[in-house]
Design an enzyme around this catalytic site. Sequence first.
Site, mmCIF file in Angstrom:
data_model
loop_
_atom_site.group_PDB
_atom_site.id
_atom_site.type_symbol
_atom_site.label_atom_id
_atom_site.label_comp_id
_atom_site.label_asym_id
_atom_site.label_seq_id
_atom_site.Cartn_x
_atom_site.Cartn_y
_atom_site.Cartn_z
ATOM 1 N N PHE A 1 0.877 -1.170 0.000
ATOM 2 C CA PHE A 1 0.000 0.000 0.000
ATOM 3 C C PHE A 1 0.913 1.217 0.000
ATOM 4 C CE2 PHE A 1 -2.122 3.182 2.781
ATOM 5 C CZ PHE A 1 -3.446 3.185 2.354
ATOM 6 N N GLU B 1 4.626 9.790 1.261
ATOM 7 C CA GLU B 1 5.685 10.383 0.424
ATOM 8 C C GLU B 1 6.610 11.190 1.338
ATOM 9 O OE1 GLU B 1 3.820 12.576 -2.766
ATOM 10 O OE2 GLU B 1 2.636 10.840 -3.374
ATOM 11 N N PRO B 2 7.756 11.609 0.818
ATOM 12 C CA PRO B 2 8.681 12.344 1.705
ATOM 13 C C PRO B 2 8.027 13.543 2.396
ATOM 14 C CG PRO B 2 9.815 11.691 -0.299
ATOM 15 C CD PRO B 2 8.379 11.284 -0.476
ATOM 16 N N THR C 1 5.890 -0.629 3.371
ATOM 17 C CA THR C 1 6.068 -2.005 3.855
ATOM 18 C C THR C 1 5.890 -2.970 2.678
ATOM 19 O OG1 THR C 1 5.238 -1.414 6.042
ATOM 20 C CG2 THR C 1 5.147 -3.745 5.460
ATOM 21 N N GLN D 1 6.602 -6.482 46.266
ATOM 22 C CA GLN D 1 5.349 -5.777 45.968
ATOM 23 C C GLN D 1 5.481 -4.796 44.804
ATOM 24 O OE1 GLN D 1 3.487 -4.166 49.466
ATOM 25 N NE2 GLN D 1 3.120 -6.184 50.316
ATOM 26 N N GLU E 1 0.674 3.863 10.087
ATOM 27 C CA GLU E 1 -0.765 4.049 9.862
ATOM 28 C C GLU E 1 -1.279 5.311 10.563
ATOM 29 O OE1 GLU E 1 -3.189 0.764 9.234
ATOM 30 O OE2 GLU E 1 -1.515 -0.625 8.968
ATOM 31 N N THR F 1 0.660 8.526 13.035
ATOM 32 C CA THR F 1 1.234 8.544 14.387
ATOM 33 C C THR F 1 0.109 8.776 15.402
ATOM 34 O OG1 THR F 1 1.591 10.929 14.442
ATOM 35 C CG2 THR F 1 3.373 9.594 13.497
HETATM 36 C C1 LIG Z 1 8.289 0.943 9.419
HETATM 37 C C2 LIG Z 1 7.286 1.786 8.691
HETATM 38 C C3 LIG Z 1 6.396 1.184 7.813
HETATM 39 C C4 LIG Z 1 5.483 1.980 7.092
HETATM 40 N N1 LIG Z 1 4.648 1.384 6.175
HETATM 41 C C5 LIG Z 1 3.896 2.173 5.348
HETATM 42 C C6 LIG Z 1 3.184 1.599 4.247
HETATM 43 O O1 LIG Z 1 3.159 0.382 4.046
HETATM 44 N N2 LIG Z 1 2.510 2.437 3.411
HETATM 45 C C7 LIG Z 1 2.496 3.794 3.592
HETATM 46 O O2 LIG Z 1 1.876 4.492 2.792
HETATM 47 N N3 LIG Z 1 3.151 4.359 4.644
HETATM 48 C C8 LIG Z 1 3.858 3.589 5.511
HETATM 49 N N4 LIG Z 1 4.572 4.149 6.551
HETATM 50 C C9 LIG Z 1 4.515 5.599 6.746
HETATM 51 C C10 LIG Z 1 3.871 6.027 8.051
HETATM 52 O O3 LIG Z 1 2.486 5.834 8.036
HETATM 53 C C11 LIG Z 1 4.261 7.488 8.286
HETATM 54 O O4 LIG Z 1 5.651 7.528 8.463
HETATM 55 C C12 LIG Z 1 3.569 8.085 9.487
HETATM 56 O O5 LIG Z 1 2.204 8.253 9.210
HETATM 57 C C13 LIG Z 1 4.190 9.424 9.889
HETATM 58 O O6 LIG Z 1 4.184 10.296 8.817
HETATM 59 P P1 LIG Z 1 5.509 11.125 8.432
HETATM 60 O O7 LIG Z 1 6.503 10.112 8.016
HETATM 61 O O8 LIG Z 1 5.132 12.178 7.464
HETATM 62 O O9 LIG Z 1 5.981 11.771 9.765
HETATM 63 P P2 LIG Z 1 5.934 13.311 10.192
HETATM 64 O O10 LIG Z 1 4.619 13.888 9.876
HETATM 65 O O11 LIG Z 1 7.132 13.990 9.626
HETATM 66 O O12 LIG Z 1 6.053 13.161 11.746
HETATM 67 C C14 LIG Z 1 7.113 13.634 12.562
HETATM 68 C C15 LIG Z 1 6.554 13.897 13.943
HETATM 69 O O13 LIG Z 1 5.698 15.060 13.887
HETATM 70 C C16 LIG Z 1 4.441 14.764 14.460
HETATM 71 N N5 LIG Z 1 3.396 15.531 13.782
HETATM 72 C C17 LIG Z 1 3.268 15.718 12.446
HETATM 73 N N6 LIG Z 1 2.179 16.474 12.179
HETATM 74 C C18 LIG Z 1 1.620 16.768 13.384
HETATM 75 C C19 LIG Z 1 0.470 17.522 13.789
HETATM 76 N N7 LIG Z 1 -0.310 18.105 12.893
HETATM 77 N N8 LIG Z 1 0.184 17.598 15.106
HETATM 78 C C20 LIG Z 1 0.982 16.998 16.027
HETATM 79 N N9 LIG Z 1 2.082 16.290 15.704
HETATM 80 C C21 LIG Z 1 2.390 16.159 14.412
HETATM 81 C C22 LIG Z 1 4.274 13.270 14.241
HETATM 82 O O14 LIG Z 1 3.346 12.719 15.172
HETATM 83 C C23 LIG Z 1 5.688 12.767 14.483
HETATM 84 O O15 LIG Z 1 5.914 12.616 15.846
HETATM 85 C C24 LIG Z 1 5.455 3.376 7.309
HETATM 86 C C25 LIG Z 1 6.348 3.969 8.215
HETATM 87 C C26 LIG Z 1 7.261 3.200 8.889
HETATM 88 C C27 LIG Z 1 8.219 3.868 9.824
#
Ligand SMILES: Cc1cc2nc3c(=O)[nH]c(=O)nc-3n(C[C@H](O)[C@H](O)[C@H](O)COP(=O)(O)OP(=O)(O)OC[C@H]3O[C@@H](n4cnc5c(N)ncnc54)[C@H](O)[C@@H]3O)c2cc1C
Length: 408
Positions: free
Chosen positions: A138, A142-143, A173, A291, A390, A392
């Site tokens: 899935f 993206e970056p 994944t 305890q 999925e 954070t």
């Molecule tokens: C091992 C792994 C497997 C994965 N598998 C998949 C996959 O199969 N398919 C897929 O599409 N994606 C996948 N992902 C991506 C994953 O879902 C994202 O990395 C995740 O949702 C975080 O998004 P980001 O990388 O943009 O992080 P960022 O948004 O850059 O997060 C950095 C930090 O900022 C915080 N943050 C960001 N925005 C906010 C906000 N508005 N309010 C408060 N805090 C915030 C986040 O909680 C986090 O602590 C995977 C990631 C990992 C690490």
Amino acid sequence: MSILTSSPSSISELVYDYKLPKKYELFRDALREFLRVHIANSVDYYDSREEFPVENIQKFAKHGYMGIPIPERYGGAELGEFGYGLAVQEIGKVCSSHGTIIGAHTGLCCVPIWLFGTEEQRNQYLPELTSGKKLGAFALTEPQAGSDAANIRTTAKAEGNHFLINGTKQFITNGDRAETIVVFAANDISLGPYGGITAFIVERSFGGIRTSKVEKKMGIRASTTAQLVFEDCKVPKENVLGRVGYGFLVALTSLDGGRASLSAGAVGGAEASLESVLDFLASRPSLRSDQAVQGMVADIAMEAHASRLVSYNSLHEVDGYFARIANQEKIPREEREVISRHTAMAKAFCSEVASRAAERALEIMGPEGYEEGSPVERGYRDSFIAEIYEGTNDIQRLVIARDLLGLS
Ligand SMILES: Cc1cc2nc3c(=O)[nH]c(=O)nc-3n(C[C@H](O)[C@H](O)[C@H](O)COP(=O)(O)OP(=O)(O)OC[C@H]3O[C@@H](n4cnc5c(N)ncnc54)[C@H](O)[C@@H]3O)c2cc1C
């Protein structure tokens, strides 16, 4: 059908104890035995070598565990999201890497094709996925677009009978191994997420897909997480999943199921921590009577128990919800938002319980838990990912609060 016993003998049985109907109980027991006999002994091997467990995934396929929620007519086990969640819980107890691989394949690739695919798409793609002949993935993140999933920049440009997909997907994944990938791309960025994003069923054999990086990770090391670059990947128009512009809803709905099952995997992780601690204390009478230790054991058990109930409720809710979507029923927005709120709660709550359980287990077991190869050491490294992927837990909290505050 209710997952609860049809005639609960008391309120406590109804509220506190999920008596599984026979078919789920038999399924869970068979899976437990399968994991014990065929999988458990090798999970440390794959984790320590950071190696994708090809042979183990073939065993899951051989035993019919690659399409648990999918109807039998597409080769699945037809156990719905609840049965699938039970499986993720059991797998999570043994190894989160395996749970992650099976989860991305099943919950995030097979399920969206089942829910949103045309009959032709279901018949074409599901049997080869549910039989394990092909592995699924899935690709949404993206970056610059993970938490802010609406911000995707991968484009899908219509040209004749196909779309050309261009862009970079990150942290996918099974990304370097999957033959079938549900990919999200912007058909028209100016339209925003609702209307501007489309889901596609993409076969690696279409060409124009390159694995540019495989991540090194702290935990779930036997699962692979890859960056994929799409360069003029040519996808036939009949591979649009759902409708053009409908992709964000496909993604969010799939993630509702993903979060419910992920919560179950976290329950399995917390239960594994508890089992490790109880095994350890069985031969430590002085610690057992301490305890402070008893307090920590109680905390792990109490939270694991609560998380199981939260997770099962969420799975039960999603089970009915998905059955209705698969039957093409239109679900009102308010109802969808309640489901999303509940799956967000289950995901955040259960993953945090699992992390706390792993930490407490490590604290109780000390050096024995800290040693490489101890299940508690792997559990500690593996547990935190459920707080990240999925969406954070910060984002889950936004989903919950925004729905309650009427801000979504
Ligand atoms: C091992 C792994 C497997 C994965 N598998 C998949 C996959 O199969 N398919 C897929 O599409 N994606 C996948 N992902 C991506 C994953 O879902 C994202 O990395 C995740 O949702 C975080 O998004 P980001 O990388 O943009 O992080 P960022 O948004 O850059 O997060 C950095 C930090 O900022 C915080 N943050 C960001 N925005 C906010 C906000 N508005 N309010 C408060 N805090 C915030 C986040 O909680 C986090 O602590 C995977 C990631 C990992 C690490």
